[in-house]
Design a protein around this motif. Structure first.
Motif, short mmCIF file in Angstrom:
data_model
loop_
_atom_site.label_atom_id
_atom_site.label_comp_id
_atom_site.label_asym_id
_atom_site.label_seq_id
_atom_site.Cartn_x
_atom_site.Cartn_y
_atom_site.Cartn_z
N THR A 163 -4.86 9.78 12.35
CA THR A 163 -4.16 9.20 13.49
C THR A 163 -4.40 7.69 13.57
O THR A 163 -3.48 6.90 13.83
N GLU A 164 -5.63 7.27 13.29
CA GLU A 164 -5.93 5.84 13.27
C GLU A 164 -5.13 5.13 12.18
O GLU A 164 -4.63 4.02 12.39
N TYR A 165 -5.01 5.77 11.02
CA TYR A 165 -4.23 5.18 9.93
C TYR A 165 -2.77 5.02 10.34
O TYR A 165 -2.16 3.97 10.12
N MET A 167 -1.37 4.74 13.33
CA MET A 167 -1.06 3.82 14.40
C MET A 167 -1.52 2.39 14.14
O MET A 167 -1.05 1.46 14.77
N ARG A 168 -2.46 2.20 13.19
CA ARG A 168 -2.96 0.86 12.95
C ARG A 168 -2.70 0.39 11.52
O ARG A 168 -2.08 -0.65 11.29
N ALA A 169 -3.16 1.17 10.55
CA ALA A 169 -3.06 0.71 9.16
C ALA A 169 -1.64 0.77 8.64
O ALA A 169 -1.20 -0.14 7.92
N ALA A 172 0.47 -2.18 9.51
CA ALA A 172 -0.07 -3.38 8.87
C ALA A 172 0.31 -3.44 7.40
O ALA A 172 0.70 -4.49 6.87
N THR A 175 3.98 -4.25 6.91
CA THR A 175 4.29 -5.66 7.07
C THR A 175 4.30 -6.38 5.73
O THR A 175 5.08 -7.32 5.51
N VAL A 185 6.57 1.27 12.65
CA VAL A 185 5.89 1.57 13.91
C VAL A 185 6.54 2.80 14.53
O VAL A 185 5.86 3.73 14.98
N GLU A 189 4.93 6.62 15.20
CA GLU A 189 5.01 7.28 16.50
C GLU A 189 5.71 8.64 16.40
O GLU A 189 5.30 9.61 17.04
#
Length: 232
Positions: A163-165, A167-169, A172, A175, A185, A189
């Motif tokens: 989940t951390e990957y 929503m954050r990684a 990134a 990009t 993004v 979600e």
């Protein structure tokens, strides 16, 4: 508008995929750490396309997912509602019969296909249950369905890391490699909001499919759901 919301308005989702079409396959390879190729092989084995069969590949994008079915000798129709994706696919694989279509209103007659499949696209459809019923309609009695979709990791500690990957990684990394990072993004979600394996299996049954089963891939990051249209 190049980023859809979880309300998944069809025009917004189509525009988002149009915007990422040029680098979509490359971006997927990077974000999935190469695992998407293994997932495609699992889908091909589950569909088990045979010479002379007719296979519908929904949310086919640029046609990468369709090629194994065609290579097996099946008449394969890649279908997508993103014209940008279809145009890129037609340039890449001009001999495949790319078809524009909405998963909730498919432009095919009843019982047209021996099998239907959709990989990583059903969660982007506004009316998931309507799409499941449409696929039931266009598959012949006794025909089969394979749905490959991101799901919920089965091991709790890994689920937290995953989940951390997402929503954050993932945004990134997108990009750096994607032509439209904001689209990823939304994709992160939508993955988090998707039902878990038993809940989606129940929706398949409610739509009229039978012999519903699933197999977890990559620890449940992806689930491969299989079902059959009733013979009578």
């Amino acid at each position: 508008m190049t980023r859809a919301s979880l309300e998944k308005q069809p025009k917004d989702v189509a525009a988002m995929f149009d915007a990422v079409a040029e680098r979509y396959d490359l971006t997927n390879d990077v974000l999935a750490l190469g695992q998407n190729r293994r997932w495609r092989k699992a889908v091909a084995r589950a569909v088990a396309a045979r010479p002379g069969e007719r296979v519908l590949d929904l949310a086919a994008g640029t046609g990468t997912s369709s090629e194994p079915f065609a290579a097996a000798g099946a008449f394969t129709v890649p279908c997508d509602f993103s014209l940008g994706m279809l145009a890129k696919g037609k340039r890449r694989v001009p001999w495949l019969p790319f078809t524009a279509g909405d998963a909730t209103r498919l432009p095919f007659r009843d019982g047209s296909f021996d099998a239907a499949t959709i990989s990583f696209g059903l969660r982007n459809v506004q009316d998931t249950d309507g799409a499941l019923r449409e696929m039931l309609r266009v598959v012949r009695p006794g025909g089969r369905l394979v749905v490959c979709e991101f799901s919920h990791p089965t091991w709790a500690p890994f689920r937290t890391v995953y989940t951390e990957y997402l929503m954050r990684a993932l945004p990134a990394v997108a990009t750096r490699v994607s032509s439209n990072p904001d689209a990823y993004v939304y994709l992160a979600e939508s993955i988090r909001a998707w039902p878990d394996q038993p809940a989606f299996a129940a929706r398949l049954q409610a739509a009229g499919w039978e012999r519903v089963a699933w197999r977890d891939l990559s620890g449940g990051v992806v689930a491969l759901h299989r079902a059959t249209r009733p013979s009578a």
